[in-house]
Design a protein around this motif. Structure first.
Motif, PDB file in Angstrom:
ATOM      1  N   GLU A  72     -19.249 -50.520 -49.943  1.00  7.62           N
ATOM      2  CA  GLU A  72     -20.434 -50.470 -50.833  1.00  7.62           C
ATOM      3  C   GLU A  72     -20.571 -51.445 -52.012  1.00  7.62           C
ATOM      4  OE1 GLU A  72     -18.285 -48.046 -50.042  1.00  7.62           O
ATOM      5  OE2 GLU A  72     -17.448 -46.959 -51.688  1.00  7.62           O
ATOM      6  N   THR A 178     -15.084 -47.969 -60.298  1.00  4.09           N
ATOM      7  CA  THR A 178     -15.087 -46.778 -59.588  1.00  4.09           C
ATOM      8  C   THR A 178     -14.184 -45.639 -60.620  1.00  4.09           C
ATOM      9  OG1 THR A 178     -14.823 -45.895 -57.436  1.00  4.09           O
ATOM     10  CG2 THR A 178     -12.870 -47.120 -58.309  1.00  4.09           C
ATOM     11  N   ASP A 230     -23.226 -48.081 -56.365  1.00  2.00           N
ATOM     12  CA  ASP A 230     -23.048 -47.542 -55.067  1.00  2.00           C
ATOM     13  C   ASP A 230     -24.232 -47.106 -54.269  1.00  2.00           C
ATOM     14  OD1 ASP A 230     -20.022 -47.232 -55.404  1.00  2.00           O
ATOM     15  OD2 ASP A 230     -20.133 -45.045 -56.040  1.00  2.00           O
TER      16      ASP A 230
HETATM   17 ZN    ZN Z   1     -18.164 -47.142 -55.708  1.00  2.00          ZN
END
Ligand code: ZN
Length: 266
Positions: A72, A178, A230
């Motif tokens: 992603e 992330t 994302d």
């Molecule tokens: Zn991510």
């Protein structure tokens, strides 16, 4: 708007966030107008929603035993840079390297390699509102005169109903890493995930918004910006740019995938 590829071959390598293995991918220019394709053990796996095999904690593609995890962040950067055609050869491991947990390294290196092609871009236009939801989240897709993506989310102890927006400025999203919470780490590892996760490639939150990473967050809303990154990466599994407004309220990969399937049916 014309389609694009890259001017020359470029490699990315490093640890995979979930597999913990050393991974290496090689991006090749491609002017065959077949979209973005992964080349795994001699066979192509298109970067297309039809090949999604997992959406839990990452978006993974596969065909038989040829699997590539966590596509992603790279896909989001390709969308934002308008790169439509590529062969991504998987040389080592079976995951896109995590780099620093964001899209920054992909963006920085690919931005200067964009090569325009002769054919017009394919655009998916949202002509009437669509929404998908599960118990806690929903995503709306609305008609709009350009691509606009928004994410509304919260991080316990840090942010409440924070809204971030993408209107074309990739720099506002690519830096966002992330993240996870300290109490999740053990469960993720038990599930065989996040094996390559560390403070080098993920933000780890504790209670009351505590950040374990030295240097803290890159922006106060970094985790919300990452969720938007994302979303854009998952949307690109349509294989097309979108003309429309997408607003996600607390969505994640699974709901993104549901939306993509609904949009593909238009
Ligand atoms: Zn991510």
């Amino acid at each position: 708007m014309y389609q694009a590829t890259i001017k020359e071959v470029i490699d990315f390598e490093g640890i995979g966030l979930h597999t913990g293995e050393y991974c290496k991918i090689r991006l090749h220019p491609d002017d065959s107008y077949k979209g973005i394709r992964f080349l795994i053990k001699g066979d192509y796996v298109p970067a297309n929603y039809r090949y999604v095999v997992n959406t839990k904690y990452s978006t993974d593609l596969g065909k038989g035993d040829r699997v590539i995890k966590t596509v992603e962040h790279l896909m989001a950067v390709l969308y934002m840079l308008g790169i439509d055609n590529l062969v991504i050869e998987v040389l080592k491991g079976w995951e896109v390297p995590a780099m620093d947990g964001s899209g920054y390294f992909f963006y920085k290196n690919l931005k200067k390699l964009i090569q325009k092609l002769d054919r017009e871009k394919e655009i998916l236009e949202i002509k009437s509102p669509i929404s998908v939801k599960n118990c806690t989240a929903r995503i709306e897709a609305l008609p709009f005169d350009q691509f606009l993506a928004e994410y509304v989310g919260s991080v316990e102890g840090l942010l409440k109903d924070c809204r971030v927006r993408f209107k074309g400025n990739a720099k506002g999203l690519v830096f966002a890493r992330t993240f996870c919470f300290d109490h999740q780490v053990e469960a993720l590892r038990k599930a065989g995930l996040a094996k390559g996760g560390s403070l080098e490639n993920a933000v780890v939150f504790g209670k009351d918004g505590k950040v374990y990473n030295f240097g803290g967050l890159r922006s106060k809303d970094e985790p919300i910006r990452h969720k938007l990154l994302d979303l854009i990466g998952d949307l690109y599994l349509l294989g097309k740019q979108i003309k429309g407004r997408i607003i996600s309220y607390y969505g994640g990969h699974s709901l993104n995938y549901d939306l993509v399937k609904s949009l593909a049916d238009l």
